[in-house]
Design an enzyme around this catalytic site. Structure first.
Site, mmCIF file in Angstrom:
data_model
loop_
_atom_site.group_PDB
_atom_site.id
_atom_site.type_symbol
_atom_site.label_atom_id
_atom_site.label_comp_id
_atom_site.label_asym_id
_atom_site.label_seq_id
_atom_site.Cartn_x
_atom_site.Cartn_y
_atom_site.Cartn_z
ATOM 1 N N ASP A 6 7.223 1.113 47.313
ATOM 2 C CA ASP A 6 7.339 0.297 48.776
ATOM 3 C C ASP A 6 6.274 1.139 49.491
ATOM 4 O OD1 ASP A 6 8.023 -1.090 51.080
ATOM 5 O OD2 ASP A 6 9.707 0.148 51.444
ATOM 6 N N ASP A 199 2.312 -4.272 52.651
ATOM 7 C CA ASP A 199 3.606 -3.856 52.160
ATOM 8 C C ASP A 199 4.401 -4.397 51.010
ATOM 9 O OD1 ASP A 199 6.240 -3.137 52.199
ATOM 10 O OD2 ASP A 199 6.979 -4.189 53.683
#
Length: 414
Positions: A6, A199
């Protein structure tokens, strides 16, 4: 343990107790090298949250980096909508900057620890594969995370770099969007309200509400489907076709323009509909159902997996830039589903598309500390007033009660 990579958060955390939705977990009591810090930490995401305890442990890397390294790790003790039924992962590896680390930026991130201890270059790169594959498929669809460098076999053509605007998320500057080659003609600040980030932990391409509405209208206008359910665009309904049909030819290409390192130039990354019209469900023997891989957002434009699956993405922290190159695994039926083109002139856009009034989390922390300091001074004055003789005291009324609620700053969710 399988770990979700992440780039939109900064804590390394794994399941630390049994959970109905995870198949494995880390038991720190069985690790001779684990050391608990005894500090509780809570991290909230756009979907889900967890609470755990910070500690440290020793890791070794299976390939390339030899030696042992001590890293911060949170063991997840409670969670809500974080581990979901059917997920194949048991934790999360946050690769953003320490500004986003919880409970404070003093918690050294996993990657910062590796850079410091292993003396590797301050750069990592990510290839996410799975374009055109069913979203509900079993396991992972492959890909690579390269810590400390760039792997030439994972991309084709040139790497195009865009500057990192601020080091918290990987915030970049988007200049314009095109649907089917047609510019949306929005003010470029709309694309960056209140930030635009890269992201890997976000599944879809998320667009600010005004941009999302313009994109949906442009796709609906450009596509070869005249009547289409509004529920498909909002994510509440799937669209189904016969399995012999491929609906991608009905939809347009989507292009995102990013500012080049040379600020007078830009480049565009484009995704074909194979990346944003995503197969998700098979009904019977003949029907394949798809979802819309783009959604609206209230606080950011997020280049998530919908786009990233088309590219090899380089997070060059040393030179404060994010690079994009075409990924060889971004193919469906043998044809590429992503493109990079440039350079283009930026004469038709503003010199700065990022608002200077975006109140980012580090700024919120500074404001919080300033307010708490002010409250401390006020409290000190009150104590002094209480200690001086009664004849000099002011008679306080109910309206004079000090309330420090205004000094509390809530963490902004990812």
């Amino acid at each position: 343990l399988n770990i979700l990579v992440d780039t939109g958060s900064s804590n390394f955390a794994v399941a630390g107790v049994p959970d109905p939705d995870v198949t494995s977990y880390f038991n720190p009591e069985l690790s001779s090298t684990y050391r608990s810090e005894g500090i509780e930490v809570t991290v909230k995401y756009s979907q889900g949250s967890w609470t755990g305890v910070l500690g440290t442990d020793v890791i070794t890397m299976p390939k390339g980096l030899y030696g042992s390294y001590t890293i911060n790790i949170a063991t997840i003790l409670e969670s809500e909508n974080f581990f979901l039924p059917g997920v194949k992962w048991h934790g999360i590896l946050g690769l953003a900057y320490d500004a986003l680390a919880k409970p404070s930026s003093s918690v050294e991130t996993f990657f910062d620890s590796l850079v410091r201890q292993a003396k590797i270059p301050n750069i990592f790169s990510l290839q996410m594969c799975g374009a055109g594959l069913p979203v509900s498929g079993s396991g992972t669809n492959g890909g690579s995370l390269v810590l400390g460098g760039v792997e030439p076999s994972l991309y084709r053509g040139d790497i195009w770099y865009t500057p990192i605007k601020e080091e918290w998320y990987y915030q970049v500057e988007i200049l314009k969007l095109e649907v089917g080659g047609q510019n949306l003609d929005l003010d470029c600040r709309e694309y960056n309200a209140d930030k635009a980030i890269v992201d890997s932990g976000t599944t879809l391409l998320r667009l600010p509400e005004k941009v999302f509405s313009a994109v949906v209208q442009a796709i609906a206008r450009t596509s070869l489907i005249q009547e289409f359910s509004s529920g498909f665009w909002t994510g509440s309904q799937l669209a189904c076709w016969d399995r012999t049909e491929k609906p991608w030819s009905l939809f347009p290409k989507l292009s995102i323009y990013l500012r080049d390192e040379n600020s007078s130039r830009s480049f565009r990354i484009s995704i074909l509909p194979q990346l944003y019209i995503q197969p998700i469900l098979v009904i019977g023997d003949n029907m394949q159902c798809y979802r819309f891989g783009i959604s609206s957002s209230t606080n950011a434009l997020v280049i998530g997996a919908t786009v990233m699956e088309g590219f090899y993405v380089i997070f060059d922290r040393a030179q404060r830039r994010v690079g994009f190159a075409v990924s060889p695994c971004a193919e469906v039926d043998g044809s590429p589903v992503s493109e990079i083109e440039g350079p283009f002139s930026t004469a038709d856009v503003a010199s700065n598309c990022v608002s200077s009034l975006s109140f980012h989390e580090p700024v919120l922390w500074i404001a919080s500390y300033a307010l708490m300091s002010l409250c401390g001074i006020i409290l000190l004055v009150l104590i002094v007033l209480l200690l001086i003789p009664p004849r000099c005291q002011h008679r306080y009324t109910d309206n004079d009660v000090v309330n420090d609620e205004s000094s509390l700053v809530r963490h902004r969710w990812k």
